[in-house]
Design an enzyme around this catalytic site. Structure first.
Site, PDB file in Angstrom:
ATOM      1  CB  CYS A   2      78.740  63.415  55.106  1.00 13.34           C
ATOM      2  SG  CYS A   2      78.127  62.753  56.811  1.00 13.34           S
ATOM      3  CB  SER A 393      74.257  47.517  47.055  1.00 10.19           C
ATOM      4  OG  SER A 393      75.430  47.567  46.699  1.00 10.19           O
TER       5      SER A 393
END
Length: 674
Positions: A2, A393
């Protein structure tokens, strides 16, 4: 994932508060396209702003800013608390669990703050976050950032209609949305940018605006000071009603780990597999589609292997391929994906498509940022976002497990050259630099052909020219390390200033841990974890991903994985001129070495060739003497000299020229006054 923002401005008319807050929220819409919210405490002049990318609990029960069940605390929260279900169990066992309205980690966070207080809640939380908490009882504002700085948080002062205003936000563009924001460029920050290609915390490109450092907690008791401090606050310092403390310390982790090393190699690999598997499992929790980046290297392949082992169906994996064969690793990713059985997506990008990203970089990164791998990072994020909302990742594997070439070759080269007089090393640097990049690359290809697996080095020419320039200034191995992470050796001499300008000391100069970093390789790993990782790598990924409204997660930064890694003796991380030994052994349990072992190349693109070729008119327009004089930031002469050498092919100055180009592009985009 966010965006957060807010301000303290008691003088702002009540009729304008909502409008101003919404302007700040709109500036962060890319970080949270699913929802927006504002909250105000009129008596204190406090506003909290939030943009939401719904990941966990997609219902309205996850709306922010969110108040605790008693109403005492109000939070605007960016990030994820991966162990929030465990925290709920602990709260229930303590009889402190409220009647839950939903299953979001934000609600868990608030209940934990009510019961344990903010600082203890942070130490119990495993996740990535930037948090603003308003305590309505104590009239106190807290700002907090996660352990390694995965999520950004800026704060500072600006003047609106001649009155001071305290602001904070995930990105600078939200601060610039505040009416009257006109903070000048910080020239001392520019000197750091020229050295590191990024602006390291705690400074930002603007005077009076700072970055909260990773693992830090800022507290404001009562009204904020009317003006910004002359120098950014560091942990342990106070400025009137503001104080900053470090709520978690990597240095303490390193020192503690050194007193409890793991001696048995098989035990170490098994413990690492269990810890990393648990981190991947926790970070795979989401109520939206999830996948992983896969380059085919050690770090991303290990994450993909852990994910696929836990999954009941093929995991989505993503890679970007490039038409330049020397920079294309898509075939390696494809081979690993086929072996693991993932559902693999490749996006092939032409050089023209990659170059088309460059005009958007100043807006995407908000302040000058010159790690050119920002371009392929954005492209792989954009490709993944077409299919998933969350991607894991392999970032931080190099810092945690010892993967960078400088850890291996830096001490090795220094041990062979340290006997030479300083002037002789300078002369040697000149000799190395006179050999063209193409000739060094030819030597590298020949060497890689006979060296086993990952013992070779990719793109040798660029690295040899960089080494040559650093040898000219190195009087010790620590000097050589600083040189290897620097682009301009004396950046203050490039920046124009009416008064004498001194480059600020960076966090690289902070004290080292009391134990655990006796070897130079470990000192480099620690310093990279404190500086290069948050300021460059994590910033790069956050901005690139958020530009596409994609959440990225980094399992290697689970604190349990990091603590275990620092218990590994150096020989279990770097062995026989090869990094990440323990992580490789774990990966070989799932992927054959033949699919992994090759020279480390990084996530690069041929920017140096582009600015000599198709991008030369663009570069020349930004680097012309007239343009540099008109912008009045840099002395033209040294920049023009490097540009001339680079264009002619005499030297490879890609990285240092790229820093100037990215600054020039940024200041053109933002029209900031110097």
């Amino acid at each position: 994932m966010c965006g957060v923002a807010g301000f303290i401005d008691r003088a702002l008319p009540s009729g304008q508060r909502e409008q101003v807050a919404l302007r700040m929220a709109t500036a962060l819409a890319h970080r949270g396209p699913d929802d927006a919210g504002t909250w105000f405490d009129p008596d204190a002049g406090v506003a909290l702003v939030h943009r939401r990318l719904a990941i966990v609990d997609l219902s309205a029960a996850g709306h922010q800013p969110m108040a605790s069940h008693t109403g005492r605390y109000v939070v605007s929260f960016n990030g994820e608390i991966y162990n929030h279900l465990e925290l709920r169990e602990q709260l229930a066992a303590a009889g402190a669990a409220p009647v839950w309205r939903g299953h979001s980690d934000t609600e868990t966070l608030l209940a934990a703050i009510e019961h344990w207080g903010l600082r203890q809640t942070l130490t119990k939380s495993i996740g990535m976050f930037a948090i603003a908490v308003w305590d309505r009882t104590e009239r106190r504002l807290w700002l907090a950032r996660d352990r390694f700085g995965e999520k950004p948080l800026y704060y500072g002062w600006t003047s609106s209609a001649t009155r001071p205003v305290f602001l904070f936000a995930s990105e600078l563009k939200a601060l610039r949305a505040y009416p009257g924001f006109d903070n000048a460029v910080c020239r001392r920050a520019v000197t750091q940018f020229l050295r590191f290609s990024v602006i390291p915390a705690p400074r930002s490109i603007h005077r009076g605006i700072f970055k909260l450092e990773p693992s830090c907690l800022l507290r404001i008791d009562g009204p904020p000071p009317a003006t910004a401090p002359e120098e950014p606050l560091r942990p342990g310092e106070r400025y009137q009603s503001i104080s900053i403390e470090r709520w978690w310390s990597l240095g303490e982790v390193v020192a503690r780990a050194s007193r409890d090393p793991i001696r048995d190699e098989q035990e170490a690999v098994s413990m690492l597999e269990a810890s990393l598997s648990e981190a991947v499992k926790a970070q795979s929790l989401a109520d939206v589609p999830l996948g992983a980046f896969l380059s085919g290297g050690v770090d991303s392949s290990a994450i993909a292997a852990m994910m696929q082992r836990q999954a009941s169906q093929p995991v989505r994996t993503f890679t970007v391929g490039f038409e330049e064969v020397a920079y294309d690793e898509s075939r390696h990713a494809r081979a690993v994906a086929e072996h693991l059985g993932t559902q693999h997506t490749e996006l092939f990008v032409s050089a023209a498509e990659a170059r088309a990203v460059i005009p958007s970089l100043p807006s995407m990164y908000d302040e000058p940022f010159a790690d050119s791998s920002q371009i392929p990072t954005y492209l792989v994020c954009r490709a993944a976002r077409q299919h998933v909302t969350v991607a894991l990742s392999g970032d931080a594997g190099d810092e945690v497990f010892g993967g960078y070439n400088r850890y291996i070759w830096g001490p090795r080269i220094w041990n062979r050259l340290s006997w030479m007089p300083y002037q002789a090393r300078q002369a040697l640097g000149g000799v190395i630099a006179r050999v063209p990049v193409s000739a060094w690359n030819a030597v590298g290809r020949s060497a890689n052909a006979v060296l086993p697996g990952a013992h070779g080095v990719a793109h040798v020419g660029h690295k040899m020219h960089k080494l040559a320039s650093k040898l000219k200034h190195a009087r010790s191995l620590d000097d050589l390390y600083l040189g290897l992470v620097s682009e301009w050796e004396d950046p203050a001499s490039l920046v124009q200033s009416a008064d004498p300008l001194e480059e600020p000391r960076s966090t690289l100069h902070d004290p080292l841990p009391e134990a655990g970093v006796n070897e130079p390789e470990l000192r480099m790993m620690y310093r990279d974890s404190m500086t290069y990782l948050p300021d460059d790598i994590l910033c790069k990924v956050d901005r690139a991903a958020m530009a596409t409204s994609l959440e990225t997660r980094v399992p290697y930064l689970d604190p349990r994985v990091v603590e275990l890694a620092w218990r590994l003796p150096l020989g279990m991380r770097i062995r026989e001129q090869q990094g990440k030994w323990a992580l490789r052994q774990l990966l070989y349990r799932h992927v054959p070495p033949a699919l992994i072992e090759r020279p480390k190349s990084g996530f690069g693109i041929p920017v140096g060739e582009w600015i000599r070729g198709p991008l030369r008119p663009w570069a020349e327009s930004l680097l012309s003497t007239d343009r540099l004089k008109a912008d009045a930031m840099f002395r033209p002469e040294p920049i023009r000299q490097r540009w001339k050498e680079h264009v002619s092919g005499v030297r490879d100055h890609t990285s240092s020229i790229w820093t100037v180009l990215m600054f020039q592009a940024w200041i053109t985009e933002n029209r900031c006054h110097p």
